[in-house]
Design a protein around this motif. Structure first.
Motif, PDB file in Angstrom:
ATOM      1  N   TYR A 228       0.818  -1.217   0.000  1.00 30.40           N
ATOM      2  CA  TYR A 228       0.000   0.000   0.000  1.00 30.40           C
ATOM      3  C   TYR A 228       0.853   1.268   0.000  1.00 30.40           C
ATOM      4  CZ  TYR A 228      -4.437  -2.460   0.812  1.00 30.40           C
ATOM      5  OH  TYR A 228      -5.555  -3.235   0.693  1.00 30.40           O
ATOM      6  N   GLU A 229       2.105   1.150   0.356  1.00 27.16           N
ATOM      7  CA  GLU A 229       3.022   2.296   0.373  1.00 27.16           C
ATOM      8  C   GLU A 229       2.399   3.468   1.144  1.00 27.16           C
ATOM      9  OE1 GLU A 229       4.077   3.158  -3.724  1.00 27.16           O
ATOM     10  OE2 GLU A 229       4.239   1.028  -4.194  1.00 27.16           O
ATOM     11  N   GLY A 230       1.687   3.145   2.223  1.00 29.22           N
ATOM     12  CA  GLY A 230       1.068   4.200   3.029  1.00 29.22           C
ATOM     13  C   GLY A 230      -0.179   4.805   2.414  1.00 29.22           C
TER      14      GLY A 230
ATOM     15  N   ALA B 217      -7.012   7.894 -13.721  1.00 30.23           N
ATOM     16  CA  ALA B 217      -5.831   7.504 -12.945  1.00 30.23           C
ATOM     17  C   ALA B 217      -6.236   6.677 -11.725  1.00 30.23           C
ATOM     18  CB  ALA B 217      -5.070   8.756 -12.496  1.00 30.23           C
ATOM     19  N   ASP B 218      -5.650   5.505 -11.577  1.00 29.51           N
ATOM     20  CA  ASP B 218      -5.959   4.699 -10.394  1.00 29.51           C
ATOM     21  C   ASP B 218      -4.716   4.478  -9.546  1.00 29.51           C
ATOM     22  OD1 ASP B 218      -4.578   2.065 -10.946  1.00 29.51           O
ATOM     23  OD2 ASP B 218      -5.941   2.021 -12.676  1.00 29.51           O
ATOM     24  N   ASN B 219      -4.917   4.071  -8.300  1.00 29.66           N
ATOM     25  CA  ASN B 219      -3.779   3.687  -7.455  1.00 29.66           C
ATOM     26  C   ASN B 219      -3.885   2.203  -7.093  1.00 29.66           C
ATOM     27  OD1 ASN B 219      -5.951   3.976  -5.781  1.00 29.66           O
ATOM     28  ND2 ASN B 219      -4.874   5.110  -4.170  1.00 29.66           N
TER      29      ASN B 219
ATOM     30  N   ALA C 259       2.823  -1.861  -7.935  1.00 29.50           N
ATOM     31  CA  ALA C 259       2.903  -1.752  -6.486  1.00 29.50           C
ATOM     32  C   ALA C 259       4.156  -2.463  -5.981  1.00 29.50           C
ATOM     33  CB  ALA C 259       1.671  -2.369  -5.838  1.00 29.50           C
ATOM     34  N   GLY C 260       4.835  -1.836  -5.017  1.00 28.55           N
ATOM     35  CA  GLY C 260       5.996  -2.472  -4.415  1.00 28.55           C
ATOM     36  C   GLY C 260       7.302  -2.194  -5.131  1.00 28.55           C
ATOM     37  N   GLN C 261       7.269  -1.453  -6.225  1.00 27.84           N
ATOM     38  CA  GLN C 261       8.482  -1.124  -6.967  1.00 27.84           C
ATOM     39  C   GLN C 261       8.851   0.332  -6.707  1.00 27.84           C
ATOM     40  OE1 GLN C 261       9.306  -3.242 -10.284  1.00 27.84           O
ATOM     41  NE2 GLN C 261       8.346  -4.834  -9.050  1.00 27.84           N
TER      42      GLN C 261
ATOM     43  N   ARG D  83       1.896   4.997  -7.231  1.00 25.34           N
ATOM     44  CA  ARG D  83       1.632   3.640  -7.692  1.00 25.34           C
ATOM     45  C   ARG D  83       0.364   3.615  -8.550  1.00 25.34           C
ATOM     46  NH1 ARG D  83      -0.265   1.754  -2.842  1.00 25.34           N
ATOM     47  NH2 ARG D  83      -2.287   2.506  -3.521  1.00 25.34           N
ATOM     48  N   GLY D  84       0.283   2.703  -9.486  1.00 25.73           N
ATOM     49  CA  GLY D  84      -0.948   2.519 -10.243  1.00 25.73           C
ATOM     50  C   GLY D  84      -0.832   2.951 -11.692  1.00 25.73           C
TER      51      GLY D  84
END
Ligand code: ADP
Ligand code: MG
Length: 567
Positions: A57-59, A79-81, A144-146, A172-173
């Motif tokens: 989730y990176e916060g 745009a999505d996250n 996500a996570g990169q 992210r997204g």
């Protein structure tokens, strides 16, 4: 470097894009539904992955999609996250179509825009629908996570090729920027966009937000109303549809939600929404599509329900919840009894899965039965699309054999038409006094069945015969030997159980056998091992002779089937 590359689209994608831009102009606004639907899927996938790795989730765990536009630039951005895509994933998902059988599907298109747009709806266009309204599409994504430097940019004019390049993307997204065609600028309008969102995406589970400008400080009735700040505001209701009660959901909403879960463009034929509490706790929302998917007969056709556990998306195409012969059913099941960390392997041997499968199978058979009784026209539409799949049922699902048999429809001598609309129950209602069997014939075609000499005696006696001519029918009838206590008998079998011949007739038959003895012996001699026995029979009235199989022997149709299978 940005490592910019140009890639050609897979042939089928290039064909699809041509079709999209030339034939899908009648209902352009659905591009937004498709892109929002993808964003919601991306949110679902991230939520699932984050169950075991919350760092993803990176916060930022408030999943949403945002719409914005730039009138001067002529662009609309979605745009999505959600989960985002890596460079490889972008190339795979936005450059190819993974479904098997796609090439064959395209080979069948006619080149006639109107006809093809019908077919294409059934195929589903998804992301590529962006090109209905845009002459250039830019996709910027980061998985996500990169790290922020793992972003990728994809860009295409929707013709033969696209480019990919590495970019920095902090958030992210996925961001999809549509460069709208000159005559599609109507979509650069807040009210128009809001209207489309509430029409198609009200019950997508994530909010679809638009920017709301703040108000400056103002005076009203001598009072000072302070300035408000601008903020993102949801334009849809953003509650997962199946969590609401039936009375809160309109038909339109059920239909739109179907298009999202089934990735279909057409309205469904029928649905059933149920909340079950008690020993098992689950909600199911099951749909029967109006049209069969192009790959229904493909061995590795992907099918199954979307699985949610306690409202969290777990997986697509969970096949475990319905038998193969109901593989055309779309929709979802949301279980309260399965663990959140359930995997396909665990699902496979879980008791919960088993009982859900039993319950959902009953549910589907029940809804089909109800449609069959209440709406013949609709049922015929269903039957024409999925009847042949359902025929796999009696062999696969012993426990529900009778319930499946109720759903079958056949052509029959009663109707003198090849329309399959006679149920076994209707046949039984019309049975002759003293008749205790259901007669049928399986042949290569309707015409061959209808004109078979095997029918003559039954015709004469006014007995109805079901006329079967699909490839699968022989298989079906091998597994369906009884219905409602009556046995099903092929008219090509030895004993038809029509022994109501009078003694006189019996005597006549014996006399004839005696008279024709030399002929019978002669035929026996000529045909030798090819046959078992030559007999005089009362079976025929117009034709001179016919071939009959013994009770225990394989039918002639089954022999053909085995030969075709190389046995
Ligand atoms: P479908 O949704 O039926 O799979 P689409 O053409 O709509 O087909 O999308 C193709 C694929 O592209 C998706 O399955 C997904 O893997 C990927 N994709 C599209 N949009 C997004 C997005 N916003 N975020 C992440 N992946 C996406
Ligand atoms: Mg999609």
């Amino acid at each position: 470097s940005t490592q910019q590359e140009t890639h050609g689209f897979q042939t089928e994608v290039a064909q699809l894009l041509k079709l999209v831009t030339h034939s899908l102009y009648s209902n352009k606004e659905i591009f937004l539904r498709e892109l929002v639907s993808n964003a919601a899927d991306a949110a679902d996938k991230l939520r699932y992955k984050a169950l075991s790795d919350a760092d993803l989730y990176e916060g930022d765990g408030e999943l949403r999609v945002r719409l914005s536009f730039d009138k001067d630039a002529g662009t609309l951005t979605i745009a999505d996250n959600g989960i985002g895509m890596t460079r490889d994933e972008v190339i795979e998902h936005l450059g190819t179509i993974a479904k098997s059988g796609t090439a064959e599907f395209f080979a069948n298109l006619s080149g006639d825009a109107a006809k093809d747009s019908q077919l294409i709806g059934q195929f589903g266009v998804g992301f590529y629908s962006a090109f209905i309204v845009a002459d250039k599409v830019t996709v910027r994504s980061r998985a996500a996570g990169q790290g922020a430097d793992a972003g990728v940019q994809w860009e295409s004019a929707g013709e033969g090729d696209y480019t990919v390049a590495n970019i920095d993307k902090a958030g992210r997204g996925t961001e999809i920027i549509l460069h709208l065609r000159d005559d599609e600028k109507e979509f650069l309008d807040e009210w128009r966009l809001k209207q489309i969102v509430s029409k198609y995406s009200d019950h997508i589970s994530i909010p679809v937000e638009m920017w709301q400008e703040g108000e400056p400080e103002r005076e009203q009735d001598g009072e000072t109303i302070p300035a408000t700040e601008g903020q993102w505001q949801a334009a849809n209701k953003a509650t997962a549809l199946w969590t609401l009660s039936k009375s809160e959901i309109s038909e339109e909403e059920y239909k739109e939600f179907y298009k999202h879960v089934a990735h279909d463009w057409e309205d469904p034929l029928l649905w059933s929404h149920n909340k079950v509490e008690g020993k098992q706790e689950y909600t199911s929302l099951l749909y029967i599509p109006a049209k069969a998917p192009f790959d229904m007969w493909n061995r590795d056709n992907k099918h199954g329900l979307k699985l949610y556990v306690q409202r969290v998306f777990i997986m697509d195409e969970a096949e475990q919840f319905l038998p193969q012969y109901l593989r055309f059913v779309k929709g979802l099941v949301d279980s309260n009894d399965l663990p959140l960390n359930v995997s396909r392997e665990i699902l496979q041997d879980s008791k919960v899965t088993q009982s859900l499968r039993t319950a959902l199978t009953k549910r589907v058979l029940g809804m089909l039965d109800k449609m069959g009784r209440n709406n013949e026209e609709k049922y015929q539409q269903f039957w024409s699309q999925f009847g042949n799949v359902l025929k796999e049922g009696p062999a696969e699902d012993f426990a529900n054999k009778e319930a499946i048999a109720k759903l079958l429809r056949f052509a029959s001598t009663h109707n003198d038409s090849n329309v399959e609309n006679v149920s076994l129950a209707a046949y039984i209602e019309r049975m002759k006094e003293g008749q205790d069997k259901i007669y049928y014939i399986v042949a290569d075609s309707y015409a061959a069945a209808k004109n078979s000499p095997h029918l003559e005696l039954l015709k004469k006696k006014g007995i109805e015969v079901l006329l079967l001519s699909e490839r699968i029918d022989e298989w079906l009838m091998n597994h369906l030997t009884e219905f409602d206590g009556k046995s099903l008998v092929s008219v090509t079998r030895g004993d038809l159980g029509l022994d109501d011949l009078s003694d006189e007739e019996m005597a006549e038959q014996e006399k004839q056998a005696e008279e024709h003895k030399p002929l019978l012996e002669r035929v026996q001699e000529v045909l030798g091992d090819k046959i078992k026995e030559v007999k005089v029979s009362q079976r025929l009235t117009d034709s001179p002779a016919c071939i009959v199989t013994d009770e225990q022997d394989m039918s002639s149709q089954m022999i053909k089937l085995m030969q075709a299978a190389g046995q």
